[in-house]
Design an enzyme around this catalytic site. Structure first.
Site, PDB file in Angstrom:
ATOM      1  N   LYS A  20       6.522  21.994 -16.304  1.00  0.00           N
ATOM      2  CA  LYS A  20       5.641  20.944 -15.824  1.00  0.00           C
ATOM      3  C   LYS A  20       5.473  21.013 -14.309  1.00  0.00           C
ATOM      4  CE  LYS A  20       4.187  16.251 -16.072  1.00  0.00           C
ATOM      5  NZ  LYS A  20       4.240  14.964 -16.747  1.00  0.00           N
ATOM      6  N   LYS A  54       2.417  10.903 -11.964  1.00  0.00           N
ATOM      7  CA  LYS A  54       1.499   9.965 -12.615  1.00  0.00           C
ATOM      8  C   LYS A  54       2.224   8.642 -12.821  1.00  0.00           C
ATOM      9  CE  LYS A  54      -1.597  12.870 -15.319  1.00  0.00           C
ATOM     10  NZ  LYS A  54      -2.131  13.055 -16.686  1.00  0.00           N
ATOM     11  N   HIS A  96       5.361   7.075 -27.906  1.00  0.00           N
ATOM     12  CA  HIS A  96       4.423   8.041 -27.317  1.00  0.00           C
ATOM     13  C   HIS A  96       4.681   9.455 -27.866  1.00  0.00           C
ATOM     14  CE1 HIS A  96       1.962  10.061 -24.326  1.00  0.00           C
ATOM     15  NE2 HIS A  96       3.006  10.791 -23.962  1.00  0.00           N
ATOM     16  N   HIS A 111      -3.013   9.408 -28.062  1.00  0.00           N
ATOM     17  CA  HIS A 111      -3.366   8.119 -27.458  1.00  0.00           C
ATOM     18  C   HIS A 111      -4.153   7.248 -28.443  1.00  0.00           C
ATOM     19  CE1 HIS A 111      -2.920   9.479 -22.989  1.00  0.00           C
ATOM     20  NE2 HIS A 111      -1.768   9.208 -23.565  1.00  0.00           N
ATOM     21  N   GLU A 125       7.590  16.488 -26.500  1.00  0.00           N
ATOM     22  CA  GLU A 125       7.089  17.002 -25.219  1.00  0.00           C
ATOM     23  C   GLU A 125       7.754  18.343 -24.868  1.00  0.00           C
ATOM     24  OE1 GLU A 125       4.639  15.735 -23.349  1.00  0.00           O
ATOM     25  OE2 GLU A 125       4.399  13.738 -24.188  1.00  0.00           O
ATOM     26  N   HIS A 155      -2.433  14.865 -26.789  1.00  0.00           N
ATOM     27  CA  HIS A 155      -2.455  13.513 -26.221  1.00  0.00           C
ATOM     28  C   HIS A 155      -3.730  12.741 -26.522  1.00  0.00           C
ATOM     29  CE1 HIS A 155       1.150  14.805 -24.234  1.00  0.00           C
ATOM     30  NE2 HIS A 155       1.264  13.686 -23.554  1.00  0.00           N
ATOM     31  N   ARG A 190      -3.871  21.300 -15.024  1.00  0.00           N
ATOM     32  CA  ARG A 190      -2.961  20.248 -15.463  1.00  0.00           C
ATOM     33  C   ARG A 190      -3.374  19.606 -16.791  1.00  0.00           C
ATOM     34  NH1 ARG A 190      -0.102  15.829 -11.557  1.00  0.00           N
ATOM     35  NH2 ARG A 190       0.803  14.548 -13.187  1.00  0.00           N
ATOM     36  N   ASN A 249      -1.862  17.850 -21.610  1.00  0.00           N
ATOM     37  CA  ASN A 249      -2.273  16.797 -22.535  1.00  0.00           C
ATOM     38  C   ASN A 249      -2.457  17.298 -23.961  1.00  0.00           C
ATOM     39  OD1 ASN A 249      -2.365  14.529 -20.732  1.00  0.00           O
ATOM     40  ND2 ASN A 249      -4.113  15.535 -19.762  1.00  0.00           N
ATOM     41  N   GLU A 256      -4.821  16.788 -11.257  1.00  0.00           N
ATOM     42  CA  GLU A 256      -5.448  17.028 -12.551  1.00  0.00           C
ATOM     43  C   GLU A 256      -6.915  17.420 -12.427  1.00  0.00           C
ATOM     44  OE1 GLU A 256      -4.557  13.977 -15.377  1.00  0.00           O
ATOM     45  OE2 GLU A 256      -4.711  15.375 -17.027  1.00  0.00           O
ATOM     46  N   ARG A 269       0.807  -1.234   0.000  1.00  0.00           N
ATOM     47  CA  ARG A 269       0.000   0.000   0.000  1.00  0.00           C
ATOM     48  C   ARG A 269       0.837   1.281   0.000  1.00  0.00           C
ATOM     49  NH1 ARG A 269      -2.783  -2.902   3.994  1.00  0.00           N
ATOM     50  NH2 ARG A 269      -4.397  -4.227   3.084  1.00  0.00           N
TER      51      ARG A 269
END
Lengths: 364, 364
Positions: B227, B143, B265, B252, B185, B248, B241, B245, B237, B121
């Site tokens: 960033k 992330k 990517h 994606h 990026e 993206h 934030r 993207n 987010e 955890r």
């Protein structure tokens, strides 16, 4: 008519949430105030679904409800089964504003909670625990996760629910073995923090075993209150919260040895608490009379009082060594300073520990 | 001799952490101040291990170091591979006081971070990104996660590292295609928030493509700063934030269509940013000249300017519909109000969107 017997708040600042305890709640109580968006995914298993799924759906009037039914059992508390939840969420195009609902026992709750913690990096969830064990233990505190072949609950997250709805009526369909397993955790709260509750349990154990609703409601309430109180003081298990693991280090070793699902978690904890009481005597903390009192109460809940056939002292030592509560190699155990007062130690004498293990294994 | 070029702090209150950028850091820089206990588990892949594993080990003098080497590639960003990390941790009996170290690109970083978020955890981790993309993007922001067959990064957690160590020397062994992917990026930061940086990039793109160290250090620093600044304002987010993207949602869809790992990517994001610029023109926000300027810069980084062969408008629409950034069914896109100023919208005209998709697919 729905009947709310008790309500309490788990106080975790921004992450606080209510626990609502009562009778006739499933099918009647409106849970939509705790649903953020329009989508709800109810996660349940193939034992609970035929009994309570339709009633649970009725708690979310006006929402778009999808359902995923998992196979029932601790042995399915693994990645493959967890992935069924993710697949259902993606197939039904649930967004970040979805709300997951755990309808079932501890396995469903832990897996649904971890799915909620991980789906798109975190979505809200609601707990509707339907076993005594999950009502008094796993639905409070935010621990979620799955098992790994090398250790129980080794993969998971802390993720708090939006609300917990406990309908004591669901216990009417619970097998007696599972009632006993739940009572192990109920007794635990008395042993670790609440001597008056222990006395109350001694007086009411017969009523609890025969599922008398008022007694059950009270036992659930006091158990949740005790756990909520401990969790509020120590959300991420930095210190105090460790006492909730009384009997669990021994118990996890038993569960792993027996193979997940062969011993119920609460059964293993029941035996584990007897072992902890025994070691507490050897460590000079409680008397043999105190131990006998604890053992008698645990036995009245029809819990096993010995390790599984074939389990050796070496099996215990090997399995306990990977326990999460250990820090830098030292074995940490929860013991009793007195009945109603637990403490955590990494200093239990190895000889006493050996003697306790020896006393609880089946002699070859 | 180690040479720290730049250092910055990601400001997240209790979860703040430093990013150290320089040359000759691997093998020399002491990372033990960010290690809590005595155990370290370095997670890397079979491409990076032969190049940098021994040097990385030297950053943890006096610690008990174990290593797990994963197969290299986005297609291994799945549960089976993640589980190799859990298995190694359990086999080597790592406790809650262990520290994980991600040595590699974005896939290693995302998986190690999610393993750290989930092992018992949650345990701490350190990032040592070795690709340009991971240095400027995935090592900042917390992330973490893995892919699901039905969607990229659909299972994961927000989990911040203790520290990020960026050694620009590692880029000398990076294939040119991956340098380009990283530059996508870098360009993104200029496009969404920093017009002066965009001008700087137009002036220095040749130096960057030929891996000139001072230029790289500056580009990495300004990218991380951008960033870090956005993440500090919006850790989970909730709003701002989302502008990170840019490109993206289209990207994606391209990655999923092509099959994970066939398009990098950054390559998909490069094309996706061109698509976002095109749609921004159609939405009346930026001029065709602005679009041409963005496209020219992206092309100079040797990034692809069209969707994969065989990908149709319908493919895009279907794949974009499951994107995480959607809320209650509405497609959310990041577009440009001007060069250096991005915004998020769920209101782009469907006709304009169709026209953009049509403009970027290969005509049958």
């Amino acid at each position: 008519m729905q009947k709310v017997l008790r309500e309490l708040e788990v106080d975790l600042g921004e992450r606080s949430y209510p626990i609502i305890i009562g009778q006739h709640l499933l099918g009647e109580f409106d849970l939509t105030p705790w649903v953020v968006g329009n989508q709800v995914m109810i996660v349940t298993n193939d034992t609970v679904a035929p009994l309570y799924l339709e009633q649970a759906k009725a708690c979310f009037p006006g929402k778009a409800i999808d359902v995923v039914v998992l196979p029932d059992g601790e042995k399915y508390k693994d990645w493959q089964t967890l992935n069924l939840i993710f697949t259902a969420l993606l197939e039904k195009r649930h967004t970040r504003k979805t709300t997951l609902v755990a309808l079932g026992g501890g396995v469903v709750g832990d897996m649904t909670g971890f799915a909620a913690a991980s789906y798109q990096r975190g979505v809200p969830f609601i707990q509707i625990p339907t076993t005594l064990l999950s009502q008094v233990d796993s639905s409070v505190g935010g621990k979620t996760g799955i098992n790994h072949p090398l250790g129980k609950n080794m993969v998971g997250a802390f993720h708090q629910p939006e609300a917990v709805l406990i309908d004591a009526d669901t216990l009417n369909t619970l097998p007696p073995r599972e009632v006993s397993a739940g009572l192990a955790e109920v007794i635990k709260y008395g042993l670790i923090r609440d001597e008056p509750f222990l006395v109350w349990l001694e007086q009411n154990m017969n009523a609890l075993v025969s599922l008398e609703p008022t007694a059950l409601g009270e036992a659930i309430y006091r158990s949740c209150q005790c756990k909520a109180d401990v969790v509020a003081q120590d959300e991420k298990e930095g210190g105090l919260r460790a006492i909730l693991n009384l009997g669990h280090t021994f118990g996890h070793a038993i569960e792993t040895f027996a193979g997940y699902g062969n011993w119920l978690h609460g059964e293993a904890v029941g035996t584990g608490m007897m072992m902890a009481a025994d070691l507490s005597v050897r460590e000079g903390k409680i008397s043999r009379d105190d131990q006998a009192r604890a053992v008698a109460l645990i036995r009245r809940a029809s819990l096993p009082d010995r390790a599984p056939e074939g389990m050796s002292v070496e099996d215990f030592m090997g399995l306990m060594a990977v326990d999460k509560k250990n820090v830098d190699g030292a074995l940490r155990l929860v013991l009793l300073r007195s009945l109603g007062d637990a403490y955590v130690t990494a200093d239990a004498s190895p000889e006493n520990l050996q003697a306790t293990l020896q006393a609880f294994i089946h002699q070859g």
